[in-house]
Design a protein around this motif. Structure first.
Motif, mmCIF file in Angstrom:
data_model
loop_
_atom_site.group_PDB
_atom_site.id
_atom_site.type_symbol
_atom_site.label_atom_id
_atom_site.label_comp_id
_atom_site.label_asym_id
_atom_site.label_seq_id
_atom_site.Cartn_x
_atom_site.Cartn_y
_atom_site.Cartn_z
ATOM 1 N N SER A 131 65.452 -42.448 6.551
ATOM 2 C CA SER A 131 65.986 -42.749 5.212
ATOM 3 C C SER A 131 67.242 -43.599 5.247
ATOM 4 N N THR A 132 67.945 -43.630 6.397
ATOM 5 C CA THR A 132 69.150 -44.467 6.487
ATOM 6 C C THR A 132 69.005 -45.587 7.528
ATOM 7 N N GLY A 133 67.780 -45.796 8.033
ATOM 8 C CA GLY A 133 67.562 -46.902 8.979
ATOM 9 C C GLY A 133 68.131 -46.645 10.369
ATOM 10 N N ARG A 159 67.575 -33.443 -4.745
ATOM 11 C CA ARG A 159 67.796 -34.269 -3.550
ATOM 12 C C ARG A 159 67.469 -33.453 -2.307
ATOM 13 N N ALA A 160 66.784 -34.121 -1.367
ATOM 14 C CA ALA A 160 66.514 -33.455 -0.089
ATOM 15 C C ALA A 160 67.618 -33.839 0.890
ATOM 16 N N VAL A 161 67.891 -32.937 1.816
ATOM 17 C CA VAL A 161 68.822 -33.286 2.902
ATOM 18 C C VAL A 161 68.170 -32.963 4.236
ATOM 19 N N GLY A 162 68.684 -33.633 5.264
ATOM 20 C CA GLY A 162 68.242 -33.335 6.628
ATOM 21 C C GLY A 162 69.297 -32.460 7.283
ATOM 22 N N ARG A 163 69.876 -32.927 8.386
ATOM 23 C CA ARG A 163 70.882 -32.132 9.090
ATOM 24 C C ARG A 163 72.313 -32.563 8.757
ATOM 25 N N LEU A 164 72.452 -33.309 7.670
ATOM 26 C CA LEU A 164 73.792 -33.709 7.179
ATOM 27 C C LEU A 164 74.610 -34.427 8.249
ATOM 28 N N HIS A 165 73.934 -35.278 9.004
ATOM 29 C CA HIS A 165 74.653 -36.081 9.993
ATOM 30 C C HIS A 165 75.038 -37.451 9.449
ATOM 31 N N SER A 166 74.876 -37.628 8.145
ATOM 32 C CA SER A 166 75.349 -38.878 7.536
ATOM 33 C C SER A 166 76.776 -38.673 7.055
ATOM 34 N N TRP A 167 77.539 -39.767 7.130
ATOM 35 C CA TRP A 167 78.907 -39.758 6.611
ATOM 36 C C TRP A 167 78.958 -40.389 5.220
ATOM 37 N N VAL A 198 78.109 -51.861 20.762
ATOM 38 C CA VAL A 198 77.355 -52.944 20.126
ATOM 39 C C VAL A 198 75.896 -52.831 20.568
ATOM 40 N N ARG A 199 74.994 -52.711 19.581
ATOM 41 C CA ARG A 199 73.568 -52.553 19.886
ATOM 42 C C ARG A 199 72.739 -53.611 19.170
ATOM 43 N N ARG A 200 71.729 -54.090 19.867
ATOM 44 C CA ARG A 200 70.852 -55.131 19.305
ATOM 45 C C ARG A 200 69.675 -54.450 18.608
ATOM 46 N N PRO A 240 76.956 -52.670 6.172
ATOM 47 C CA PRO A 240 77.322 -51.336 6.686
ATOM 48 C C PRO A 240 76.083 -50.438 6.802
ATOM 49 N N HIS A 241 76.037 -49.633 7.850
ATOM 50 C CA HIS A 241 74.958 -48.641 8.039
ATOM 51 C C HIS A 241 74.925 -47.727 6.812
ATOM 52 N N TRP A 242 73.737 -47.471 6.292
ATOM 53 C CA TRP A 242 73.608 -46.643 5.080
ATOM 54 C C TRP A 242 74.003 -45.184 5.323
ATOM 55 N N GLY A 280 67.903 -43.219 18.370
ATOM 56 C CA GLY A 280 69.357 -43.391 18.259
ATOM 57 C C GLY A 280 70.061 -42.704 19.417
ATOM 58 N N LEU A 281 71.388 -42.627 19.308
ATOM 59 C CA LEU A 281 72.173 -42.042 20.408
ATOM 60 C C LEU A 281 72.078 -40.528 20.466
ATOM 61 N N ILE A 282 71.683 -39.908 19.328
ATOM 62 C CA ILE A 282 71.559 -38.443 19.320
ATOM 63 C C ILE A 282 70.135 -38.082 18.879
ATOM 64 N N GLN A 316 69.037 -35.356 14.396
ATOM 65 C CA GLN A 316 68.683 -35.686 13.020
ATOM 66 C C GLN A 316 67.245 -35.224 12.742
ATOM 67 N N THR A 317 66.931 -35.093 11.442
ATOM 68 C CA THR A 317 65.535 -34.872 11.075
ATOM 69 C C THR A 317 64.849 -36.233 10.990
ATOM 70 N N ILE A 318 63.532 -36.219 11.060
ATOM 71 C CA ILE A 318 62.840 -37.508 11.018
ATOM 72 C C ILE A 318 62.999 -38.158 9.633
ATOM 73 N N ALA A 319 62.933 -37.343 8.564
ATOM 74 C CA ALA A 319 63.076 -37.935 7.217
ATOM 75 C C ALA A 319 64.490 -38.473 7.020
ATOM 76 N N GLY A 320 65.488 -37.727 7.509
ATOM 77 C CA GLY A 320 66.873 -38.182 7.391
ATOM 78 C C GLY A 320 67.084 -39.453 8.188
ATOM 79 N N ALA A 321 66.541 -39.491 9.402
ATOM 80 C CA ALA A 321 66.753 -40.659 10.274
ATOM 81 C C ALA A 321 66.158 -41.923 9.656
ATOM 82 N N ILE A 356 60.770 -36.586 -2.693
ATOM 83 C CA ILE A 356 60.997 -35.722 -1.536
ATOM 84 C C ILE A 356 59.971 -36.069 -0.457
ATOM 85 N N ILE A 357 60.450 -36.526 0.670
ATOM 86 C CA ILE A 357 59.525 -36.844 1.768
ATOM 87 C C ILE A 357 59.049 -35.520 2.369
ATOM 88 N N LEU A 358 57.714 -35.374 2.437
ATOM 89 C CA LEU A 358 57.131 -34.136 2.994
ATOM 90 C C LEU A 358 56.796 -34.319 4.461
HETATM 91 C C1 LIG Z 1 77.084 -37.963 16.194
HETATM 92 C C2 LIG Z 1 76.201 -38.918 15.424
HETATM 93 C C3 LIG Z 1 75.544 -39.927 16.112
HETATM 94 C C4 LIG Z 1 74.723 -40.820 15.411
HETATM 95 N N1 LIG Z 1 74.090 -41.801 16.114
HETATM 96 C C5 LIG Z 1 73.350 -42.712 15.451
HETATM 97 C C6 LIG Z 1 72.685 -43.767 16.148
HETATM 98 O O1 LIG Z 1 72.721 -43.834 17.367
HETATM 99 N N2 LIG Z 1 72.022 -44.692 15.416
HETATM 100 C C7 LIG Z 1 71.977 -44.642 14.052
HETATM 101 O O2 LIG Z 1 71.396 -45.528 13.446
HETATM 102 N N3 LIG Z 1 72.542 -43.632 13.368
HETATM 103 C C8 LIG Z 1 73.226 -42.673 14.036
HETATM 104 N N4 LIG Z 1 73.813 -41.659 13.340
HETATM 105 C C9 LIG Z 1 73.580 -41.572 11.886
HETATM 106 C C10 LIG Z 1 72.376 -40.672 11.569
HETATM 107 O O3 LIG Z 1 71.269 -41.010 12.366
HETATM 108 C C11 LIG Z 1 71.958 -40.854 10.115
HETATM 109 O O4 LIG Z 1 73.038 -40.658 9.269
HETATM 110 C C12 LIG Z 1 70.792 -39.954 9.710
HETATM 111 O O5 LIG Z 1 70.430 -40.283 8.397
HETATM 112 C C13 LIG Z 1 71.134 -38.464 9.771
HETATM 113 O O6 LIG Z 1 69.957 -37.703 9.653
HETATM 114 P P1 LIG Z 1 69.965 -36.254 9.020
HETATM 115 O O7 LIG Z 1 68.689 -35.573 9.358
HETATM 116 O O8 LIG Z 1 71.211 -35.529 9.330
HETATM 117 O O9 LIG Z 1 69.886 -36.603 7.463
HETATM 118 P P2 LIG Z 1 70.987 -36.408 6.316
HETATM 119 O O10 LIG Z 1 72.248 -37.013 6.765
HETATM 120 O O11 LIG Z 1 71.013 -34.991 5.890
HETATM 121 O O12 LIG Z 1 70.335 -37.287 5.152
HETATM 122 C C14 LIG Z 1 70.299 -38.684 5.227
HETATM 123 C C15 LIG Z 1 69.535 -39.253 4.022
HETATM 124 O O13 LIG Z 1 68.176 -38.879 4.129
HETATM 125 C C16 LIG Z 1 67.732 -38.297 2.911
HETATM 126 N N5 LIG Z 1 66.701 -37.320 3.231
HETATM 127 C C17 LIG Z 1 66.725 -36.393 4.211
HETATM 128 N N6 LIG Z 1 65.576 -35.694 4.198
HETATM 129 C C18 LIG Z 1 64.822 -36.175 3.193
HETATM 130 C C19 LIG Z 1 63.533 -35.859 2.665
HETATM 131 N N7 LIG Z 1 62.788 -34.892 3.176
HETATM 132 N N8 LIG Z 1 63.096 -36.562 1.596
HETATM 133 C C20 LIG Z 1 63.840 -37.549 1.058
HETATM 134 N N9 LIG Z 1 65.048 -37.898 1.517
HETATM 135 C C21 LIG Z 1 65.536 -37.209 2.569
HETATM 136 C C22 LIG Z 1 68.988 -37.671 2.309
HETATM 137 O O14 LIG Z 1 68.864 -37.494 0.916
HETATM 138 C C23 LIG Z 1 70.017 -38.724 2.675
HETATM 139 O O15 LIG Z 1 69.952 -39.767 1.740
HETATM 140 C C24 LIG Z 1 74.589 -40.709 13.992
HETATM 141 C C25 LIG Z 1 75.242 -39.686 13.310
HETATM 142 C C26 LIG Z 1 76.036 -38.787 14.021
HETATM 143 C C27 LIG Z 1 76.741 -37.691 13.287
#
Ligand SMILES: Cc1cc2nc3c(=O)[nH]c(=O)nc-3n(C[C@H](O)[C@H](O)[C@H](O)COP(=O)(O)OP(=O)(O)OC[C@H]3O[C@@H](n4cnc5c(N)ncnc54)[C@H](O)[C@@H]3O)c2cc1C
Length: 469
Positions: A115-117, A39-47, A364-366, A420-422, A103-105, A108-113, A168-170
């Protein structure tokens, strides 16, 4: 070795961890760990559980190159998977470009962002703008790792938001646009109709439903062809000092130190509005205006997406549930009591009474309907509204929020088909989640075709792919 996510609600204990520098190294790692979970991870900003995995972990932070090319009157950027949004914005800005959606921050990495919409307000989610994904996965016939370029059809729609489940998204090719300025100002409204009708003039606006005061603070936003305001820098300092820090420190003090519900309610009724400078119109570059330092203080969040026609009822339901959760002697209106009865959640409501005090504005965001299979705003013919609930309780004191978020997710998904947000707290069962997405089955088919052995899945995504909906 173990790592925790931003929210400190998930612990990752991979069997092996790598930080590859290039595509070749990713392929070598995949070949070395054939047959194991990866599994790949980004900056672990997902809950959510999207980041979990006890197999091999790839942290892609060193693959962060950005190449920008013009494409007609727009731009296309090829971005390394581990590139943080803030670095991407900087690189794009050098070429006069920026992202369509933010998003608001920006950490995040582009792949992480994607990957969860991940989304902002007034546009599609970031996933919608993905044109191509370079994906490392296994060739079924040879068992060897190879690079697949996904740029069309259901595979692209799946890869735009894939919960890490295809491979793994490159890198990602993203549609970008010319840099632009955004003008913003705040007003307060009492009626939701007034908030929504302002969208015509301010298509990028977002708003905050203020608990206990029960009014709406509207952050009116629109594109502005004018120059950056003379006061833009001062406005940024105001945001940083007053909103990002002072207001949040006040909330932390009330929630973590004073722990007084009465003071929390009083503060939202009377004090929060004092932080706001109304009608101060400021124009600044979009990438400065659309983000804040929301990551400055640890918190946890659930965000529920409802379609526009469900929004008024969903917000009035929200208000009533928050009032019940926050006191011993409040009850729902007859309409909402009937709703809770119809979905058999009377006991859950009883269990929630007086257990949780909402202590943060409800943002609340559209989000415009996405062309993806499973991003939260995918499909439909109406705009989606993301309604977010945040808790600043210490990680060890989140029991009330857990109860509240579970109640909201379960009741709102049944009553308003809320998704719910992924990437955020997602307390629904796998089948409850997948049933909210008419195209989940197509996503399942793509996922099982690209990853037939399920090596890129974790327990959560496996349950989603196996769920009967
Ligand atoms: C303070 C805060 C504010 C936020 N604000 C917003 C907001 O305004 N709008 C919004 O929609 N969300 C928001 N989020 C949520 C955040 O944008 C998402 O959870 C996003 O996925 C986090 O990105 P990350 O790089 O940390 O990825 P991670 O949390 O590390 O990973 C997210 C997912 O991406 C996958 N992934 C990551 N890299 C790869 C790769 N290279 N290949 C395949 N899969 C990969 C992981 O396996 C995981 O499933 C916020 C989160 C925080 C903590």
């Amino acid at each position: 070795m173990h790592r925790k996510n931003f929210g400190r609600n998930r612990v990752l204990q991979p069997s092996a961890a790598y930080t590859p520098v290039n595509e070749q190294e990713v392929l070598e790692i995949l070949d070395r760990h054939q047959g194991q979970r990866i599994r790949a991870v980004g900056r672990l900003h997902s809950w959510s559980k999207a980041i979990l995995g006890d197999g091999v972990q790839l942290d892609m932070r060193r693959m962060n190159d950005v190449f920008l090319e013009p494409a007609g009157d727009q731009f296309v950027a090829t971005v390394g998977a581990g590139c943080q949004v803030k670095r991407l914005l900087k690189e794009l800005n050098r070429g006069g470009a920026t992202l369509h959606s933010l998003g608001l921050i920006d950490v995040q990495t582009i792949a992480g962002a994607i990957s969860t919409g991940t989304h902002g307000s007034g546009r599609h989610s970031m996933s919608h703008y993905v044109e191509e994904v370079r994906l490392a996965r296994y060739d079924e016939s040879t068992g060897k790792a190879f690079i697949d370029e996904i740029s069309a059809g259901d595979e692209l729609l799946a890869a735009r938001c894939s919960l890490g489940s295809l491979g793994i998204i490159l890198s990602v090719k993203l549609r970008c646009r010319a840099q632009y300025n955004v003008q913003e100002h705040f007003t307060e409204a009492r009626r939701l109709e007034d908030v929504l009708s302002a969208e015509e003039s301010y298509p990028l606006q977002q708003f905050y439903f203020i608990p206990w005061r029960w009014s709406y603070f509207i952050q009116h936003r629109c594109e502005d062809t004018g120059k950056r305001s003379f006061f833009a820098k001062m406005y940024r300092l105001y945001w940083l000092g007053v909103m990002d820090y002072a207001m949040h420190l006040k909330i932390l003090f009330l929630k973590r130190v004073l722990r007084s519900r009465r003071m929390i309610r009083f503060s939202f009724r009377r004090i929060v509005s004092l932080f706001l400078i109304r009608k101060w119109r400021v124009t600044d570059r979009s990438s400065s205006m659309l983000v804040m330092k929301h990551e400055a203080f640890r918190h946890i969040e659930i965000e529920l997406f409802v379609s526009r026609d469900q929004l008024p009822e969903a917000l009035s339901f929200t208000k009533e549930v928050i009032e019940v959760a926050g006191s011993k002697d409040t009850s729902l209106s007859e309409v909402n009591q009937q709703r809770i009865h119809d979905i058999g959640m009377q006991d859950d409501l009883k269990g929630l009474q007086n257990q949780y005090c909402q202590h943060y504005p409800i943002c609340v965001r559209r989000v415009l309907p996405d062309e993806t299979l499973i991003s939260m705003a995918s499909g439909g013919d109406q705009d989606w509204y993301a309604v977010s609930f945040i808790s600043y309780a210490k990680p060890s004191r989140r029991a009330g929020f857990d109860l509240f978020s579970r109640f909201m997710a379960r009741s709102m998904s049944k009553l308003f088909q809320a998704r719910p947000h992924w990437g955020k707290i997602s307390p629904l069962e796998a089948s409850e989640l997948t049933s909210l997405y008419p195209k989940f089955d197509t996503f399942r088919t793509v996922s099982k075709t690209l990853d037939p052995q399920g090596v890129f899945q974790n327990e959560w995504t496996t349950a989603l792919l196996d769920a009967d909906d």
